[in-house]
Scaffold this motif. Structure first.
Motif, mmCIF file in Angstrom:
data_model
loop_
_atom_site.group_PDB
_atom_site.id
_atom_site.type_symbol
_atom_site.label_atom_id
_atom_site.label_comp_id
_atom_site.label_asym_id
_atom_site.label_seq_id
_atom_site.Cartn_x
_atom_site.Cartn_y
_atom_site.Cartn_z
ATOM 1 N N ASP A 199 41.137 20.429 -4.859
ATOM 2 C CA ASP A 199 41.969 19.697 -5.818
ATOM 3 C C ASP A 199 42.317 20.527 -7.048
ATOM 4 O OD1 ASP A 199 41.846 17.482 -4.164
ATOM 5 O OD2 ASP A 199 40.222 16.506 -5.294
ATOM 6 N N TRP A 200 41.645 21.644 -7.237
ATOM 7 C CA TRP A 200 41.880 22.449 -8.436
ATOM 8 C C TRP A 200 43.271 23.078 -8.378
ATOM 9 C CZ3 TRP A 200 36.714 25.716 -8.651
ATOM 10 C CH2 TRP A 200 35.631 24.826 -8.773
ATOM 11 N N ASN A 201 43.971 23.058 -9.485
ATOM 12 C CA ASN A 201 45.323 23.626 -9.533
ATOM 13 C C ASN A 201 45.245 25.115 -9.873
ATOM 14 O OD1 ASN A 201 47.986 24.252 -9.810
ATOM 15 N ND2 ASN A 201 48.416 22.830 -11.476
ATOM 16 N N LEU A 202 45.264 25.932 -8.840
ATOM 17 C CA LEU A 202 45.149 27.377 -9.043
ATOM 18 C C LEU A 202 46.423 28.012 -9.574
ATOM 19 C CD1 LEU A 202 43.006 28.463 -5.954
ATOM 20 C CD2 LEU A 202 42.288 28.263 -8.337
ATOM 21 N N LEU A 203 47.496 27.221 -9.680
ATOM 22 C CA LEU A 203 48.695 27.751 -10.328
ATOM 23 C C LEU A 203 48.609 27.620 -11.845
ATOM 24 C CD1 LEU A 203 51.632 26.710 -7.987
ATOM 25 C CD2 LEU A 203 50.506 28.923 -8.218
ATOM 26 N N GLU A 204 47.577 26.947 -12.329
ATOM 27 C CA GLU A 204 47.296 26.964 -13.762
ATOM 28 C C GLU A 204 46.668 28.324 -14.084
ATOM 29 O OE1 GLU A 204 47.654 25.079 -16.360
ATOM 30 O OE2 GLU A 204 48.397 23.185 -15.521
ATOM 31 N N PRO A 205 47.300 29.135 -14.929
ATOM 32 C CA PRO A 205 46.804 30.492 -15.169
ATOM 33 C C PRO A 205 45.335 30.578 -15.563
ATOM 34 C CG PRO A 205 48.988 30.246 -16.105
ATOM 35 C CD PRO A 205 48.565 28.875 -15.648
ATOM 36 N N ASP A 206 44.870 29.650 -16.423
ATOM 37 C CA ASP A 206 43.475 29.754 -16.859
ATOM 38 C C ASP A 206 42.501 29.383 -15.747
ATOM 39 O OD1 ASP A 206 44.336 27.146 -16.985
ATOM 40 O OD2 ASP A 206 43.812 26.822 -19.083
ATOM 41 N N VAL A 207 42.907 28.482 -14.845
ATOM 42 C CA VAL A 207 42.052 28.133 -13.706
ATOM 43 C C VAL A 207 41.995 29.304 -12.727
ATOM 44 C CG1 VAL A 207 41.696 26.547 -11.775
ATOM 45 C CG2 VAL A 207 42.552 25.677 -13.962
ATOM 46 N N LEU A 208 43.158 29.899 -12.444
ATOM 47 C CA LEU A 208 43.194 31.040 -11.532
ATOM 48 C C LEU A 208 42.410 32.212 -12.093
ATOM 49 C CD1 LEU A 208 44.244 32.404 -8.979
ATOM 50 C CD2 LEU A 208 46.346 32.974 -10.219
ATOM 51 N N ALA A 209 42.558 32.465 -13.390
ATOM 52 C CA ALA A 209 41.820 33.574 -14.006
ATOM 53 C C ALA A 209 40.319 33.357 -13.889
ATOM 54 C CB ALA A 209 42.220 33.720 -15.474
#
Length: 257
Positions: A95-105
């Motif tokens: 469910d995590w939004n990996l297109l959110e830059p801070d989540v992906l980082a």
């Protein structure tokens, strides 16, 4: 209270000190950044609850309203959900939004292996292949001339790898702009920009590696100049995959697929 404070330290919550001069938005963002690391690192596991609002507010030195604002931002990123009677619970990783830059980082920083980076490379190769097809058919002569100029510039920068890498990014970006697909280009830029902050992804560039890479760029350019969509797609997809294979840490296991 001491046991609660101890738990905050164990899960990696890093307090931020509030001051009268710091806007609430900045305070909330500081809380968000710390809690993203807490969740993505696994310090608080899926299905587990974050510390209660009063404890977080005390730990970060912020108001409870600032904590609530931070939790809303975490919800928007797909990391947590507020459940009645349970508190703020970590959601499943899917469910995590990996297109959110801070989540992906954070995902790139905290992963134990290279699964996220391997998947990122596959996504990037797929999208840039599609964009190369579009660029081969849509690019103007001026577009192609600028792409060729960037290739020539990289050739001059082979002996200076870090300058080469910056022009390499411009080369790929110019192809994407020539393709004219803003959404796909934006997705590629998001995932690639964050991946480049990871030392595991960036590797240690050398002049020899730059020379090999620019030979592959030459093939991409040739296919674009020939207006060969299939050839351009194959050339750029293979280049992205091979470049990652060359710099991928040897000690890490290869992906199963």
């Amino acid at each position: 209270m001491m046991s609660d404070v101890k738990r905050l330290g164990e899960i990696g919550v890093t307090p931020v000190q509030a001051t009268p001069r710091r806007p609430r938005e900045r305070l909330a963002q500081g809380v968000v950044s710390s809690l993203i690391d807490t969740v993505v690192s696994g310090a608080v596991g899926v299905g587990e609850a974050l510390p209660p609002e009063p404890l977080l507010a005390e730990s970060f030195g912020v108001s409870r309203s600032t904590v609530r604002e931070a939790v809303k931002l975490l919800e928007a990123k797909g990391l947590v959900e507020v459940r009645q009677g349970l508190g703020t619970v970590v959601r499943p990783e899917d469910d995590w939004n990996l297109l959110e830059p801070d989540v992906l980082a954070a995902a790139c920083r905290h992963e134990q292996g290279l699964a996220v980076l391997d998947e990122l490379v596959r996504v990037r190769a797929s999208l840039e292949s599609m964009l190369a097809i579009q660029a081969a058919t849509r690019a103007s002569d001026a577009d192609l001339a600028e792409i060729a100029d960037l290739h020539a510039r990289m050739e001059r920068e082979i002996a200076t790898p870090y300058a080469f890498i910056e022009t390499d990014v411009l080369f790929h970006d110019r192809i994407m702009r020539a393709a004219g697909s803003r959404l796909a280009s934006s997705i590629v830029r998001t995932v690639h920009d964050e991946a480049r902050t990871s030392a595991l992804y960036a590797g240690h560039p050398t002049p020899e590696g730059c020379r090999t890479s620019n030979g592959e760029h030459a093939e991409i350019l040739a296919r674009l100049l020939a207006r060969d969509p299939a050839g351009a797609a194959a050339a750029i997809g293979e280049h992205i995959t091979r470049a990652w294979d060359r710099r991928r840490p040897a000690a890490s296991p290869s992906p199963a697929d």
